[in-house]
Design a protein around this motif. Structure first.
Motif, PDB file in Angstrom:
ATOM      1  N   LEU A 284       0.844  -1.193   0.000  1.00 51.70           N
ATOM      2  CA  LEU A 284       0.000   0.000   0.000  1.00 51.70           C
ATOM      3  C   LEU A 284       0.882   1.247   0.000  1.00 51.70           C
ATOM      4  CD1 LEU A 284      -2.866  -0.915   2.517  1.00 51.70           C
ATOM      5  CD2 LEU A 284      -2.807  -1.197   0.037  1.00 51.70           C
ATOM      6  N   ARG A 285       0.541   2.202  -0.848  1.00 48.24           N
ATOM      7  CA  ARG A 285       1.336   3.414  -0.983  1.00 48.24           C
ATOM      8  C   ARG A 285       0.550   4.632  -0.497  1.00 48.24           C
ATOM      9  NH1 ARG A 285       4.436   0.294  -0.847  1.00 48.24           N
ATOM     10  NH2 ARG A 285       5.969  -0.445  -2.367  1.00 48.24           N
ATOM     11  N   GLY A 286       1.268   5.604   0.022  1.00 47.01           N
ATOM     12  CA  GLY A 286       0.650   6.830   0.511  1.00 47.01           C
ATOM     13  C   GLY A 286       1.218   7.207   1.854  1.00 47.01           C
ATOM     14  N   PRO A 287       1.281   8.495   2.170  1.00 49.50           N
ATOM     15  CA  PRO A 287       1.875   8.951   3.431  1.00 49.50           C
ATOM     16  C   PRO A 287       1.111   8.496   4.662  1.00 49.50           C
ATOM     17  CG  PRO A 287       0.770  10.759   2.294  1.00 49.50           C
ATOM     18  CD  PRO A 287       0.796   9.617   1.337  1.00 49.50           C
ATOM     19  N   GLU A 288      -0.164   8.090   4.487  1.00 48.58           N
ATOM     20  CA  GLU A 288      -0.940   7.651   5.644  1.00 48.58           C
ATOM     21  C   GLU A 288      -0.527   6.262   6.128  1.00 48.58           C
ATOM     22  OE1 GLU A 288      -3.625   6.581   2.057  1.00 48.58           O
ATOM     23  OE2 GLU A 288      -2.000   7.960   2.577  1.00 48.58           O
ATOM     24  N   TYR A 289       0.142   5.493   5.260  1.00 52.86           N
ATOM     25  CA  TYR A 289       0.552   4.139   5.635  1.00 52.86           C
ATOM     26  C   TYR A 289       1.999   4.161   6.149  1.00 52.86           C
ATOM     27  CZ  TYR A 289      -3.648   2.871   3.085  1.00 52.86           C
ATOM     28  OH  TYR A 289      -4.944   2.779   2.656  1.00 52.86           O
ATOM     29  N   GLN A 290       2.122   4.420   7.445  1.00 58.94           N
ATOM     30  CA  GLN A 290       3.441   4.486   8.076  1.00 58.94           C
ATOM     31  C   GLN A 290       3.773   3.219   8.862  1.00 58.94           C
ATOM     32  OE1 GLN A 290       3.112   8.046  10.443  1.00 58.94           O
ATOM     33  NE2 GLN A 290       3.512   9.388   8.699  1.00 58.94           N
ATOM     34  N   LEU A 291       2.784   2.323   8.964  1.00 62.19           N
ATOM     35  CA  LEU A 291       2.952   1.102   9.746  1.00 62.19           C
ATOM     36  C   LEU A 291       2.620  -0.125   8.895  1.00 62.19           C
ATOM     37  CD1 LEU A 291       1.146   2.344  12.985  1.00 62.19           C
ATOM     38  CD2 LEU A 291       3.625   2.147  12.676  1.00 62.19           C
ATOM     39  N   TRP A 292       3.213  -1.248   9.265  1.00 60.58           N
ATOM     40  CA  TRP A 292       2.983  -2.507   8.547  1.00 60.58           C
ATOM     41  C   TRP A 292       2.786  -3.631   9.556  1.00 60.58           C
ATOM     42  CZ3 TRP A 292       7.054  -6.403   6.781  1.00 60.58           C
ATOM     43  CH2 TRP A 292       6.487  -7.375   5.929  1.00 60.58           C
ATOM     44  N   LEU A 293       1.796  -4.496   9.303  1.00 65.64           N
ATOM     45  CA  LEU A 293       1.524  -5.642  10.174  1.00 65.64           C
ATOM     46  C   LEU A 293       2.432  -6.790   9.757  1.00 65.64           C
ATOM     47  CD1 LEU A 293      -0.219  -6.911  12.424  1.00 65.64           C
ATOM     48  CD2 LEU A 293      -1.795  -7.663  10.631  1.00 65.64           C
ATOM     49  N   LEU A 294       3.370  -7.132  10.625  1.00 64.78           N
ATOM     50  CA  LEU A 294       4.384  -8.118  10.280  1.00 64.78           C
ATOM     51  C   LEU A 294       3.876  -9.559  10.377  1.00 64.78           C
ATOM     52  CD1 LEU A 294       7.415  -8.291   9.494  1.00 64.78           C
ATOM     53  CD2 LEU A 294       7.942  -8.427  11.930  1.00 64.78           C
ATOM     54  N   ASN A 295       2.970  -9.819  11.310  1.00 59.90           N
ATOM     55  CA  ASN A 295       2.546 -11.210  11.556  1.00 59.90           C
ATOM     56  C   ASN A 295       1.144 -11.507  11.020  1.00 59.90           C
ATOM     57  OD1 ASN A 295       1.387  -9.520  13.548  1.00 59.90           O
ATOM     58  ND2 ASN A 295       1.088 -11.246  14.928  1.00 59.90           N
TER      59      ASN A 295
END
Length: 297
Positions: free
Chosen positions: A259-270
């Motif tokens: 997902l692209r965009g400045p609002e996506y600063q976090l990622w679910l690793l598990n």
């Protein structure tokens, strides 16, 4: 008459009003214990409240408590936003009705504010372990009657809902408070309708959240924002709430962080360890294992 009453006594009267509205009853000892006043002062407060609103309460001599009557109308105006926040944080005092201390802190407004009397009836049902009959307007079927067994009022970050067992679908679901137009308290629920039987509510799931691997140039800033340790944030949430939290924080839940965009600063690793959590389907970019395999099981 209220204008001639001191602030401390107004607090106690507001507490009586609050308990009758949201709990449906109040013991004299509740007031005495809450404010550390003597028996005579507590009795005097109830006498003054009865002068202000004689039709609001009746005394049950067998249970030795005051009960809300069918003619009840609040003496004080309880602010819906403040009251909901206090209920969510277990601060049940009703003091907002007489002028709380307001700190100079602002937050984005909620999309909508539920009717305080709808909330009050639902809270009464929850506290007294009762089922309710409601009129509910849904997106799929419009307006109609439902029977619920509510167990929690929830703020999902955008709006308020009640978590309840739905007797129509025979399952636990979320119902948006602003779509409820009438609440009638009914019978005692069966054990399989209680919060203890709500497996999604009782189950805690781990979320392993890290700075987004592609959208964040300086991940240390994100680590500081969320108090991460060892470059990640490990939290446990109810399975019924996981999707709401991930959507509120705009956590990218795709397999490879696409997902692209400045609002996506976090990622679910598990993400793959959480494949059996239904609430995750509302999280950004989340798809089930079956969906990723083209529907093949």
């Amino acid at each position: 008459m209220l204008e001639s009453i001191g602030f401390a006594q107004k607090q106690r009267l507001a507490y009586i009003d609050f308990c009758l509205l949201f709990k449906g009853s109040i013991y004299r000892q509740d007031l005495i214990s809450r404010f550390q006043v003597g028996l005579s002062a507590g009795s005097r407060d109830f006498s003054i409240y009865k002068e202000l609103a004689p039709d609001n309460l009746s005394y049950d001599s067998r249970e030795k408590r005051y009960l809300q009557t069918t003619e009840f109308k609040p003496v004080f105006e309880h602010d819906a936003k403040i009251t909901l926040t206090k209920l969510a944080n277990n601060i049940s005092d009703g003091f907002d009705a007489i002028g709380d201390i307001h700190f100079p802190v602002e937050a984005p407004s909620s999309l909508n504010v539920p009717d305080i009397f709808i909330v009050a009836r639902l809270v009464q049902a929850i506290l007294n372990n009762k089922a309710v009959s409601i009129i509910y307007t849904s997106l799929s079927s419009g307006s109609g009657a439902r029977e619920l067994v509510p167990h929690s009022i929830v703020d999902n970050g955008l709006r308020w809902h009640v978590r309840a067992f739905d007797r129509k679908s025979q399952s636990f679901r979320d119902f948006v408070l602003t779509r409820i137009s009438k609440v009638t308290i009914k019978d005692m629920p069966d054990p399989e309708e209680s919060a203890q039987a709500d497996t999604e509510w009782q189950c805690l799931v781990p979320l392993q959240i890290v700075p987004h691997p592609k959208n964040v140039q300086h991940p240390t800033a994100i680590e500081m924002d969320y108090g991460m340790e060892n470059k990640q944030l490990l939290i446990e949430v109810r399975a019924a709430m996981a999707g709401y939290l991930l959507r509120r924080w705009n956590v990218d839940c795709t397999e490879r962080g696409i997902l692209r965009g400045p609002e996506y600063q976090l990622w679910l690793l598990n993400r793959f360890t959480l494949n059996n959590v239904p609430n995750l389907t509302i999280a950004p970019g989340y798809i089930t294992k079956e969906q990723s395999n083209g529907g093949q099981t």
